[in-house]
Design a protein around this motif. Structure first.
Motif, PDB file in Angstrom:
ATOM      1  N   SER A  17     -12.581  -4.732  -3.131  1.00 58.90           N
ATOM      2  CA  SER A  17     -11.137  -4.522  -3.085  1.00 58.90           C
ATOM      3  C   SER A  17     -10.478  -5.530  -2.159  1.00 58.90           C
ATOM      4  N   LEU A  18      -9.229  -5.806  -2.444  1.00 56.42           N
ATOM      5  CA  LEU A  18      -8.394  -6.634  -1.589  1.00 56.42           C
ATOM      6  C   LEU A  18      -6.979  -6.079  -1.645  1.00 56.42           C
ATOM      7  N   ARG A  19      -6.234  -6.290  -0.551  1.00 56.60           N
ATOM      8  CA  ARG A  19      -4.827  -5.956  -0.568  1.00 56.60           C
ATOM      9  C   ARG A  19      -4.030  -7.189  -0.197  1.00 56.60           C
ATOM     10  N   LEU A  20      -3.143  -7.580  -1.098  1.00 57.71           N
ATOM     11  CA  LEU A  20      -2.248  -8.700  -0.852  1.00 57.71           C
ATOM     12  C   LEU A  20      -0.925  -8.172  -0.302  1.00 57.71           C
ATOM     13  N   SER A  21      -0.343  -8.959   0.588  1.00 59.11           N
ATOM     14  CA  SER A  21       0.965  -8.636   1.143  1.00 59.11           C
ATOM     15  C   SER A  21       1.911  -9.792   0.914  1.00 59.11           C
TER      16      SER A  21
END
Length: 115
Positions: A17-21
């Motif tokens: 998983s990754l979270r982009l902002s």
């Protein structure tokens, strides 16, 4: 004018998983929608997810329930949570802000899914 700064890209293994902002600054009052697009080598840029000021969301065909877009109005930031990542998700991910008459793009964040 609106400025967009993306963060959170990187290398992740398949299934991870990754979270982009994407943080917006400048004339943020004019923004009525923000979204994430991606472009893989040799391919056209495509919609990943988009959210409007009324919290209406729509997703591209590639997401299939794995990605979630959200936003923090206080921070003028939009997020893209990406789960169950696949090698075919490898691309440069761009943030876009829509305001009347024009759209603004961020510089892009590289996401690489590889073992």
């Amino acid at each position: 004018q609106v400025q967009l700064v993306e963060s959170g890209g990187g290398l992740v293994q398949p299934g991870g998983s990754l979270r982009l902002s994407c943080a917006a600054s400048g004339s943020t009052f004019s923004i009525y929608a923000m979204g994430w697009y991606r472009q893989a080598p040799g391919k056209q840029r495509e919609l990943v997810a988009r959210i409007t000021s009324g919290d209406y969301t729509n997703y591209g065909d590639s997401d299939k329930g794995r990605f979630t877009i959200s936003r923090d109005n206080v921070k003028n930031t939009v997020y893209l949570q990406m789960n169950s990542l696949k090698p075919e998700d490898t691309a440069v991910y761009y943030c876009k802000a829509d305001s009347p008459g024009r759209g603004y793009w961020g510089q892009g964040a590289q996401v690489t899914v590889s073992s």
